[in-house]
Design a protein around this motif. Structure first.
Motif, short mmCIF file in Angstrom:
data_model
loop_
_atom_site.label_atom_id
_atom_site.label_comp_id
_atom_site.label_asym_id
_atom_site.label_seq_id
_atom_site.Cartn_x
_atom_site.Cartn_y
_atom_site.Cartn_z
N ASP A 108 0.84 -1.21 0.00
CA ASP A 108 0.00 0.00 0.00
C ASP A 108 0.87 1.25 0.00
N LEU A 109 1.95 1.23 0.79
CA LEU A 109 2.86 2.38 0.84
C LEU A 109 3.47 2.61 -0.54
N CYS A 110 3.91 1.53 -1.19
CA CYS A 110 4.51 1.65 -2.54
C CYS A 110 3.49 2.24 -3.52
N ARG A 111 2.26 1.76 -3.43
CA ARG A 111 1.20 2.28 -4.31
C ARG A 111 1.02 3.78 -4.08
N ASP A 112 0.92 4.17 -2.81
CA ASP A 112 0.66 5.58 -2.50
C ASP A 112 1.82 6.49 -2.90
N LEU A 113 3.05 5.95 -2.86
CA LEU A 113 4.22 6.79 -3.12
C LEU A 113 4.79 6.59 -4.53
N ASP A 199 18.36 7.21 9.86
CA ASP A 199 18.16 7.74 11.21
C ASP A 199 16.77 8.36 11.35
N GLY A 200 15.91 8.06 10.39
CA GLY A 200 14.55 8.60 10.40
C GLY A 200 14.37 9.61 9.29
N ASN A 201 15.46 10.31 8.95
CA ASN A 201 15.42 11.32 7.89
C ASN A 201 16.49 11.09 6.83
N HIS A 202 17.71 10.91 7.29
CA HIS A 202 18.83 10.76 6.37
C HIS A 202 19.10 9.29 6.10
N VAL A 203 19.63 9.04 4.89
CA VAL A 203 19.86 7.66 4.49
C VAL A 203 21.31 7.50 4.08
N LEU A 204 21.91 6.41 4.50
CA LEU A 204 23.27 6.08 4.11
C LEU A 204 23.27 4.67 3.50
N ALA A 205 23.56 4.60 2.20
CA ALA A 205 23.57 3.29 1.53
C ALA A 205 24.76 2.48 2.02
N THR A 244 17.89 2.92 -7.25
CA THR A 244 17.29 2.29 -6.07
C THR A 244 17.13 3.31 -4.95
N MET A 245 18.15 4.13 -4.77
CA MET A 245 18.07 5.15 -3.71
C MET A 245 16.97 6.16 -4.01
N THR A 246 16.92 6.68 -5.24
CA THR A 246 15.97 7.78 -5.51
C THR A 246 14.54 7.27 -5.75
N GLU A 247 14.41 6.06 -6.34
CA GLU A 247 13.06 5.59 -6.68
C GLU A 247 12.43 4.77 -5.56
N ILE A 248 13.26 4.16 -4.71
CA ILE A 248 12.70 3.21 -3.73
C ILE A 248 13.01 3.63 -2.29
N ILE A 249 14.30 3.75 -1.95
CA ILE A 249 14.67 3.91 -0.54
C ILE A 249 14.28 5.30 -0.01
N GLN A 250 14.71 6.35 -0.71
CA GLN A 250 14.44 7.70 -0.19
C GLN A 250 12.95 8.00 -0.07
N PRO A 251 12.13 7.67 -1.09
CA PRO A 251 10.69 7.92 -0.91
C PRO A 251 10.10 7.14 0.26
N ALA A 258 6.67 11.06 7.08
CA ALA A 258 5.45 11.85 6.90
C ALA A 258 4.25 11.19 7.57
N ARG A 259 4.27 9.87 7.69
CA ARG A 259 3.16 9.15 8.34
C ARG A 259 3.32 9.08 9.85
N GLY A 260 4.35 9.74 10.37
CA GLY A 260 4.54 9.75 11.83
C GLY A 260 5.15 8.48 12.35
N MET A 261 5.77 7.69 11.46
CA MET A 261 6.46 6.48 11.92
C MET A 261 7.84 6.42 11.29
N PRO A 262 8.71 7.37 11.68
CA PRO A 262 10.05 7.43 11.08
C PRO A 262 10.79 6.10 11.23
N PHE A 263 11.50 5.73 10.18
CA PHE A 263 12.24 4.47 10.19
C PHE A 263 13.67 4.72 10.64
N LYS A 264 14.03 4.13 11.79
CA LYS A 264 15.40 4.26 12.31
C LYS A 264 15.98 2.87 12.45
N GLY A 265 16.98 2.59 11.62
CA GLY A 265 17.58 1.26 11.68
C GLY A 265 18.19 0.95 10.33
#
Ligand code: AMP
Ligand code: GLY
Length: 429
Positions: A108-113, A199-205, A244-251, A258-265
Motif C-alpha cells: 500500500d505504501l509503494c502504491r501511494d508513493l 536515522d529517520g530522515n537521512h539515508v546512508l547506503a 534504487t536510492m531515488t526511486e525506492i529507498i528515499q521515498p 510523513a506518516r509519523g512512523m520514522p524508520f530508524k535502523g
C-alpha cells in the motif's frame, strides 16, 4: 560502553565480530548467542521475546546500547519498550517495522508513493482472493501477509497451486500471519539485496550483496533463509544503486516520516532488477542473513559508531568506508534443512578451517558441549572469505570447508556462480 546484542545467528556473530573491534566498546553481551559468539561476548539467557527481561538486564548491567538483530522482537515492539525505558537501541519501532511485519502495508505504501513494485491485491476473505486470482496471468505469487519465517511465499506456476497456497493461508497454515494474503505479480529478473541505514530522515547506503535462496546447486529445490552470499553484487551498478536510492529507498524513508512512523535502523530491500529497472520485492527491517556476514568482511569503518549515529539521528554527516575486495560466504546446514535438520552432530576441524588465509567462520546454529562444538539448528556455519576477486574468495571459502569434518552437514558447491559467470567483474559498492 556496554552493548547488548539480541540474536543467535550468523548475522549476529558477524555483527559481534565487527563490534568487538570498536574502540567504543567496553563489554559485549549477547542473548542468547551461540558457541561462536561466546568467543567475543558473554552469553546471556535472553531471547528478545521477553521485552521486560531485556530492559531489566540492560539496567542491571549498565547497557548503553541494545542492538536488535532479528525481525520478530522488532515487529513485536521491543524498540518501543526500550524507548519508553530510555534505553538507546538500534532497530525500528513497532510501527516502522510494519515494513517487514505486513507485506500488505508495504505494498500500500509503494502504491501511494509510486515506488516500483509488482501489481497486487490484498485480501482477508478467501472468496474475494479467489475472484482476483482467477483474473491474473501465470506465474503468480501468493504470500501470507505477516511474518512466516521465510515460508509464507509461493510462486505458483498453475492456478491449482495458487489456489492451494491461498487455502493454506486461510486455513491457518501460517497462523495469524496468513489471515491476510497478498497476491502479487511475478517479477522477472535478477535479485539483489540492498541495505541502507536510516536515522529517520537521512539515508546512508551500505554495500550491495546477492544471496542464494534455493537449497540446491544451480538454484534448484526449496527456498531457504539463504545458502550463501557475496558482496558486491555486480548487477548493482552505480546507476542501479542511484535509481534504487531515488526511486525506492528515499521515498520510503520520507513517506514513513510523513506518516509519523520514522524508520530508524537498517532497511533491507529485496530487489528484482528487471528490464525496467529496480523493483521492490519486499522490505526487511533488519540486517540480512547471510548478507551481513559478507558486508562485515568488507567494512573498514567502525560499525558501532555507525549504528550509534543511526540511533542518534546523526547520519547526515556520516560516511562509511569499504574494502574494494569481494567477500563470499557459504552456509553449511544440518542434513534435512530446510525441513527438519538433524541436531546434535559434532563438528570438527573448525580451527584449521579458520586458519585459511582471508577466512572467518561465523557460527549460525551451534552450541558447545565441553570441548565439542555441536550443530544446533538448520543453518549452522557460515564459512566466509575475502579475496581480490569473487573467484578468489570462493576458492578460499571452499578450501576452508574442505578442512571441516562434519558428516552431519552439507552445503552448496556453487556459491557465487552468477558473479563468476560475469567474469568476476567488480561493481563499485
Ligand atoms: P520474500 O519472502 O517476499 O522475499 O520472497 C521469497 C523469495 O520469493 C524472494 O527472494 C524471491 O526469490 C521470490 N519472490 C517473492 N516475490 C516475488 C515476485 N513478486 N516475483 C518473483 N519472485 C518473487
Ligand atoms: N537472506 C535473506 C534474509 O535475511 O531474509
Amino acid at each position: 560502553m556496554n552493548v547488548l546484542l539480541i540474536g543467535s545467528g550468523g548475522r549476529e556473530h558477524a555483527l559481534a565480530w565487527a563490534i568487538s573491534a570498536s574502540p567504543l566498546l567496553d563489554k559485549l553481551y549477547c542473548g542468547p548467542g551461540n558457541a561462536g559468539i561466546a568467543d567475543l561476548a558473554e552469553l546471556v539467557a535472553l531471547t528478545g521475546a521477553d521485552h521486560k527481561a531485556v530492559v531489566e538486564f540492560a539496567r542491571r548491567h549498565d547497557i548503553g546500547f541494545v542492538i536488535i538483530g532479528p525481525e520478530a522482537p522488532l515487529v513485536s515492539g521491543l524498540g518501543d519498550t526500550l524507548t519508553a525505558a530510555g534505553i538507546k537501541h538500534f532497530g525500528p519501532s513497532k510501527a516502522a517495522s510494519q515494513l517487514e511485519g505486513s507485506k500488505g502495508f508495504t505494498k500500500d505504501l509503494c502504491r501511494d508513493l509510486g515506488i516500483p513494485t509488482g501489481a497486487y491485491g490484498r485480501f482477508s476473505q478467501a472468496s474475494a482472493a479467489r475472484a482476483y486470482l482467477a483474473r491474473q496471468p501465470l506465474p503468480i505469487v501468493v504470500k501470507a501477509d505477516g511474518l512466516a519465517a521465510g515460508k509464507g511465499v509461493v510462486i505458483a506456476q498453475t492456478m491449482a497451486e495458487a489456489e492451494a497456497a491461498l487455502d493454506a493461508c486461510f486455513s491457518g497454515a501460517f497462523g495469524q500471519a496468513g489471515s491476510e494474503v497478498v497476491i502479487e505479480e511475478f517479477l522477472d529478473g535478477e535479485e539483489a539485496s540492498f541495505f541502507a541505514l536510516s536515522d529517520g530522515n537521512h539515508v546512508l547506503a551500505l554495500a550491495t550483496a546477492q544471496d542464494h535462496k534455493r537449497v540446491g546447486n544451480g538454484d534448484t529445490g526449496p527456498n531457504t533463509g539463504g545458502m550463501g552470499a557475496y558482496s558486491p553484487a555486480p548487477v548493482m551498478t552505480p546507476r542501479m544503486i542511484e535509481r534504487t536510492m531515488t526511486e525506492i529507498i528515499q521515498p520510503t524513508i520520507a513517506g514513513m516520516a510523513a506518516r509519523g512512523m520514522p524508520f530508524k535502523g537498517v532497511l533491507f530491500a529485496g530487489l528484482m532488477i528487471t528490464a525496467k529497472g529496480p523493483q521492490l520485492i519486499e522490505y526487511n527491517v533488519r540486517f540480512g542473513d547471510p548478507e551481513t556476514q559478507v558486508l562485515m568482511m568488507r567494512l573498514k569503518s567502525d560499525l558501532l559508531t555507525a549504528l550509534l549515529a543511526t540511533a542518534d539521528g546523526a547520519l547526515a554527516t556520516f560516511d562509511l568506508r569499504w574494502l574494494d575486495d569481494c567477500a563470499l560466504t557459504v552456509v553449511m546446514a544440518g542434513r534435512g534443512y530446510p525441513g527438519t535438520p538433524e541436531k546434535g552432530t559434532e563438528i570438527r576441524g573448525l580451527e584449521a578451517a579458520g586458519a585459511v588465509d582471508g577466512v572467518e567462520i561465523f557460527h549460525a546454529g551451534t552450541r558447545r558441549d565441553g570441548a565439542r562444538i555441536l550443530a544446533d539448528g538448520g543453518r549452522v556455519l557460515n564459512v566466509t572469505a575475502r579475496g581480490k576477486t569473487v573467484m578468489e574468495a570462493q576458492a578460499r571459502a571452499y578450501a576452508a570447508i574442505a578442512k571441516i569434518d562434519w558428516p552431519g552437514g552439507f552445503c552448496r558447491s556453487d556459491i557465487g556462480w552468477r558473479a563468476i559467470a560475469r567474469d568476476a567483474s567488480r561493481a563499485s559498492v
